[in-house]
Design an enzyme around this catalytic site. Structure first.
Site, mmCIF file in Angstrom:
data_model
loop_
_atom_site.group_PDB
_atom_site.id
_atom_site.type_symbol
_atom_site.label_atom_id
_atom_site.label_comp_id
_atom_site.label_asym_id
_atom_site.label_seq_id
_atom_site.Cartn_x
_atom_site.Cartn_y
_atom_site.Cartn_z
ATOM 1 N N GLU A 300 0.837 -1.194 0.000
ATOM 2 C CA GLU A 300 0.000 0.000 0.000
ATOM 3 C C GLU A 300 0.872 1.245 0.000
ATOM 4 O O GLU A 300 2.034 1.210 0.425
ATOM 5 C CB GLU A 300 -0.890 0.018 1.255
ATOM 6 C CG GLU A 300 -1.600 -1.284 1.564
ATOM 7 C CD GLU A 300 -2.791 -1.531 0.661
ATOM 8 O OE1 GLU A 300 -3.230 -0.584 -0.021
ATOM 9 O OE2 GLU A 300 -3.292 -2.676 0.630
ATOM 10 N N LYS A 411 1.607 11.955 -9.890
ATOM 11 C CA LYS A 411 0.678 10.893 -10.265
ATOM 12 C C LYS A 411 1.333 9.945 -11.255
ATOM 13 O O LYS A 411 2.217 10.340 -12.027
ATOM 14 C CB LYS A 411 -0.580 11.487 -10.902
ATOM 15 C CG LYS A 411 -1.425 12.324 -9.952
ATOM 16 C CD LYS A 411 -2.675 12.819 -10.671
ATOM 17 C CE LYS A 411 -3.562 13.642 -9.742
ATOM 18 N NZ LYS A 411 -4.798 14.114 -10.434
ATOM 19 N N ASP A 448 10.661 -3.560 -15.264
ATOM 20 C CA ASP A 448 9.224 -3.513 -14.931
ATOM 21 C C ASP A 448 8.693 -2.080 -15.080
ATOM 22 O O ASP A 448 7.942 -1.589 -14.238
ATOM 23 C CB ASP A 448 9.009 -4.009 -13.502
ATOM 24 C CG ASP A 448 7.550 -4.359 -13.230
ATOM 25 O OD1 ASP A 448 6.809 -4.626 -14.201
ATOM 26 O OD2 ASP A 448 7.149 -4.366 -12.051
ATOM 27 N N ASP A 486 9.760 1.909 -8.033
ATOM 28 C CA ASP A 486 9.560 0.455 -7.905
ATOM 29 C C ASP A 486 10.659 -0.344 -8.593
ATOM 30 O O ASP A 486 10.588 -0.658 -9.785
ATOM 31 C CB ASP A 486 8.191 0.042 -8.453
ATOM 32 C CG ASP A 486 7.824 -1.377 -8.003
ATOM 33 O OD1 ASP A 486 8.691 -2.051 -7.417
ATOM 34 O OD2 ASP A 486 6.684 -1.797 -8.241
ATOM 35 N N PHE A 487 11.667 -0.723 -7.808
ATOM 36 C CA PHE A 487 12.823 -1.446 -8.339
ATOM 37 C C PHE A 487 12.823 -2.908 -7.897
ATOM 38 O O PHE A 487 13.889 -3.527 -7.777
ATOM 39 C CB PHE A 487 14.103 -0.745 -7.887
ATOM 40 C CG PHE A 487 14.058 0.753 -8.102
ATOM 41 C CD1 PHE A 487 13.973 1.278 -9.375
ATOM 42 C CD2 PHE A 487 14.067 1.626 -7.026
ATOM 43 C CE1 PHE A 487 13.921 2.647 -9.582
ATOM 44 C CE2 PHE A 487 14.006 3.000 -7.222
ATOM 45 C CZ PHE A 487 13.933 3.511 -8.508
#
Length: 599
Positions: A300, A411, A448, A486-487
């Site tokens: 989250e 965002k 990703d 986000d790695f």
């Protein structure tokens, strides 16, 4: 029969008449201590009428008289000690001095100077001069003004308050063996040292990664050039601190419940023990102001003041959101990777590779316990408004999490509204240049980079500075700035270890629906790497750039003409031939957006 005659009585009577019976008395004399250097003790045999002892003994009167009785001789025996003065052993003669040569006295000047320096340093460390008792400096090293320390334990307690980046503590017995205070030299900025990293051999892939969270300073600075800063130490209640210590266990009793990967995470996060959520959030905002702003499969996202906190549960024995929880060692690599990419944001004149594209990591904490009621409330409010796809966060007391505290990057691309073609081009050129810089610095591959992992925000800046392999360039932004996040699946070479996620352990990642751009990109990556995920394949970055072009063409609406669409399709076609982001950034599509051309 004749009368029995007592011969013994007659003998005594006859000797009494002659007056020859000797008078025998006890003679008391001090026993002399034997000389160890003398030879063994000899025994002198004193015989009838003999006035001499043994051959080597001194001549002296004997106290024993002969008693002639029926042909028997009475003898007396005593110990004899050789008390004659002994000659001294011959001493060792000094060799003669050769004629014509002068022998110089030994010179101990170097030894005197060495011990004088040692004594001066110990005096400076233990008893600073009253005239300069505040601080002393060596380079950027700062030694605080210390109170009187009566025990070695107090020194250790003070050093622990100074050293904020230390990992889990050792036992008290080890602490007392090493009570000297060590303070890392500090700089005014919070930057990492720039690292000159080289690709290691495959044989070195098992080495342990080392990351310094405190920058080092120039040790060659003169003392007068270094600003003197005082650090006032708060008083320490020794009794309270001792209650937390144990001679037979670690400093924090809860360490006994943790495996080594958790302890490594604590060390990488600079913690002595896991935090609870309110303790972690309170450093960035009032807990009542926490708001959930997003979610993902593995966790989250909450807003805490001007920061965003991403919470990922780890090491649990149950599934979360339908997925097996991440292991601590997997998150440890992501933690290290995040700190490493932070280096690309530091503005240094000697930097060879620099870009502001990757989200700034402000802090990382290991937390433990159930979700706090404040977080539950924020989660339920989001669910009521947006309809959460994640499970309700009901976690047990011993559940652990990694909380990434990140800069608010805006965002994600999925929800951000692009206004025109220039903003779309700005997105593509920043992503391409950012991947090229990280490729050159760390052989980085994101692996990703879908539209949920690119954040966008608007600002008043028209350009952004980049440095690629020492060449500076400014990129036109048209008021839009991106941040890559986000790695989890990323691969990086730190120079000491290659960090990567072996995607062969997640076969479902490659079984997404056919025709879906994101699922197709995963399968293309698998084909490029041939399941050797540790290897360096810069082509995977190009695959995600092609994915972004597809997203702009098919899923994003913004003001554009047919000419703009043809340009995007031509770019996609040319990218199919590139093997790295560095090659792609030189594409003609970006030429008018680079103020200094990268060649």
């Amino acid at each position: 029969m004749g009368q029995r005659v007592d011969l013994w009585s007659e003998v005594i009577k006859s000797e009494e008449e002659d007056g020859d019976i000797p008078k025998i008395e006890a003679v008391f004399q001090r026993r002399k201590k034997p000389d160890k250097s003398s030879e063994a003790v000899n025994f002198g045999w004193l015989v009838k009428g003999d006035r001499t002892s043994s051959v080597n003994g001194p001549k002296r009167d004997s106290w024993a008289r002969s008693l002639s009785t029926r042909g028997r001789e009475s003898i007396a025996v005593r110990a004899y000690v050789n008390n004659q003065p002994q000659k001294k052993a011959a001493g060792r003669k000094k060799p003669p001095i050769p004629k014509g040569k002068v022998v110089k006295a030994p010179d101990f000047q170097k030894e005197k100077e060495y011990f004088r320096d040692i004594d001066a340093f110990e005096l400076l460390e233990e008893s600073p001069s009253p005239n300069k008792s505040s601080t002393w400096t060596m380079g950027e090293q700062v030694v605080p003004e210390m109170p009187h320390l009566s025990t070695r334990l107090e020194k250790w307690l003070i050093s622990k308050k100074l050293n904020h980046t230390c990992g889990p503590s050792s036992t008290l017995s080890k602490i007392l063996e090493n009570s000297a205070i060590h303070q890392e030299s500090g700089c005014d900025n919070d930057a990492f040292d720039s690292l000159s990293l080289k690709t290691p051999d495959k044989s070195s892939a098992g080495n342990t990664s080392v990351f310094r969270l405190i920058p080092s300073c120039d040790e060659n600075l003169a003392a007068e050039d270094v600003p003197v800063r005082k650090i006032k130490m708060e008083s320490i209640d020794l009794e309270d601190e001792l209650k937390r210590l144990s001679l037979t266990s670690d400093l924090i009793p809860t360490h006994q419940d943790f495996d080594q990967p958790i302890l490594d995470l604590l060390s990488a996060c600079g913690q002595m023990r896991p935090s609870n959520f309110i303790e972690a959030f309170s450093k960035f905002c009032e807990p009542e102001s926490i708001v959930k702003i997003g979610e993902g499969t593995y966790g989250e996202a909450f807003r805490a003041g001007s920061s965003v906190c991403k919470i990922v549960p780890i090491d649990g024995d149950f599934r979360v959101n339908g997925e097996v929880q991440k292991r601590a060692d997997e998150l440890l690599e992501e933690v290290i990777l995040s700190w490493t990419l932070n280096q690309l944001r530091e503005c240094e004149t000697t930097a060879q590779n620099l870009c502001p594209t990757y989200i700034k990591t402000q802090d990382i904490k290991l937390c433990q316990g159930p979700y706090d009621p404040i977080l539950i409330k924020a989660w339920e409010e989001w669910d009521a408004k947006h309809g959460s796809e994640n499970d309700h966060p009901d976690f047990p007391e011993k559940q652990c999490y990694v909380m990434f505290v990140l800069e608010h990057g805006g965002k994600d691309l999925e929800s951000f509204v692009l206004l025109n073609f220039d903003e779309a081009r700005s997105l593509l050129v920043q992503a391409t240049a950012g991947l090229a810089v990280a490729e050159a610095a760390f052989e980085f591959e994101h692996r990703d980079l879908h539209w949920g992992n690119i954040l966008l925000s608007r600002n008043n800046s028209d350009t952004l500075p980049f440095i690629l392999e020492g060449k500076q360039v400014c990129i036109k932004t048209f008021g839009v700035q991106i941040s890559i996040i986000d790695f989890t699946l990323s691969r990086i070479n730190t120079g000491e270890k290659i960090l990567f996620l072996d995607l062969t352990s997640d076969p479902y990642l490659f079984k997404g629906p056919k025709g879906d751009k994101q699922s197709e990109t995963y399968r293309k990556m698998k084909a490029v790497t041939e399941d050797y995920w540790e290897g360096s394949f810069a082509r995977t970055n190009v695959l995600w750039l092609i994915y972004l072009v597809d997203i702009l063409l098919t899923k994003k609406s913004f003001e554009r003409s047919s000419k703009h669409e043809r340009e995007l399709r031509s770019l996609k076609k040319r990218m199919e031939k590139y093997e790295s982001a560095k090659e792609a950034v030189s594409d003609p599509f970006f030429s008018d957006m680079l103020m200094d051309q990268i060649s």
